[in-house]
Design a protein around this motif. Sequence first.
Motif, PDB file in Angstrom:
ATOM      1  N   ASP A   3       0.836  -1.207   0.000  1.00  0.00           N
ATOM      2  CA  ASP A   3       0.000   0.000   0.000  1.00  0.00           C
ATOM      3  C   ASP A   3       0.865   1.249   0.000  1.00  0.00           C
ATOM      4  N   ARG A   4       2.003   1.173   0.684  1.00  0.00           N
ATOM      5  CA  ARG A   4       2.915   2.320   0.762  1.00  0.00           C
ATOM      6  C   ARG A   4       3.426   2.695  -0.633  1.00  0.00           C
ATOM      7  N   VAL A   5       3.818   1.713  -1.412  1.00  0.00           N
ATOM      8  CA  VAL A   5       4.313   1.958  -2.769  1.00  0.00           C
ATOM      9  C   VAL A   5       3.186   2.467  -3.653  1.00  0.00           C
ATOM     10  N   GLU A   6       2.018   1.858  -3.559  1.00  0.00           N
ATOM     11  CA  GLU A   6       0.875   2.303  -4.359  1.00  0.00           C
ATOM     12  C   GLU A   6       0.521   3.751  -4.037  1.00  0.00           C
ATOM     13  N   ALA A  10       0.887   7.013  -6.599  1.00  0.00           N
ATOM     14  CA  ALA A  10      -0.269   7.851  -6.914  1.00  0.00           C
ATOM     15  C   ALA A  10      -0.008   9.322  -6.622  1.00  0.00           C
ATOM     16  N   SER A  11       1.018   9.600  -5.825  1.00  0.00           N
ATOM     17  CA  SER A  11       1.270  10.994  -5.442  1.00  0.00           C
ATOM     18  C   SER A  11       2.682  11.452  -5.796  1.00  0.00           C
ATOM     19  N   LEU A  12       3.151  11.061  -6.973  1.00  0.00           N
ATOM     20  CA  LEU A  12       4.468  11.511  -7.416  1.00  0.00           C
ATOM     21  C   LEU A  12       4.477  13.028  -7.541  1.00  0.00           C
ATOM     22  N   LEU A  13       5.600  13.615  -7.208  1.00  0.00           N
ATOM     23  CA  LEU A  13       5.772  15.058  -7.336  1.00  0.00           C
ATOM     24  C   LEU A  13       5.852  15.434  -8.809  1.00  0.00           C
ATOM     25  N   PRO A  14       5.541  16.686  -9.145  1.00  0.00           N
ATOM     26  CA  PRO A  14       5.589  17.100 -10.557  1.00  0.00           C
ATOM     27  C   PRO A  14       6.931  16.801 -11.225  1.00  0.00           C
ATOM     28  N   GLU A  15       8.033  17.056 -10.510  1.00  0.00           N
ATOM     29  CA  GLU A  15       9.349  16.793 -11.100  1.00  0.00           C
ATOM     30  C   GLU A  15       9.588  15.297 -11.293  1.00  0.00           C
TER      31      GLU A  15
END
Length: 67
Positions: A3-6, A10-15
């Motif tokens: 779940d931590r990886v998922e 799902a919330s990668l930073l713009p960069e």
Amino acid sequence: MTDRVESRAASLLPEERRVGSDDVEAQAEEILLESDERTADTTAAPDSFVEHRTSVEAAGAGQEPPD
């Protein structure tokens, strides 16, 4: 996949999104592994400094907040 990886994928930073990846879960896993290494070893990242303070210490207990 955890779940931590998922959640991180799902919330990668713009960069992080700009770099692009065919497998965002693998990208997120690598980011988390690197983060875990830096947390475990405060000298893992050059010029990094991990400060361990309580929220009261960080807020400056006993000090008046600025106006």
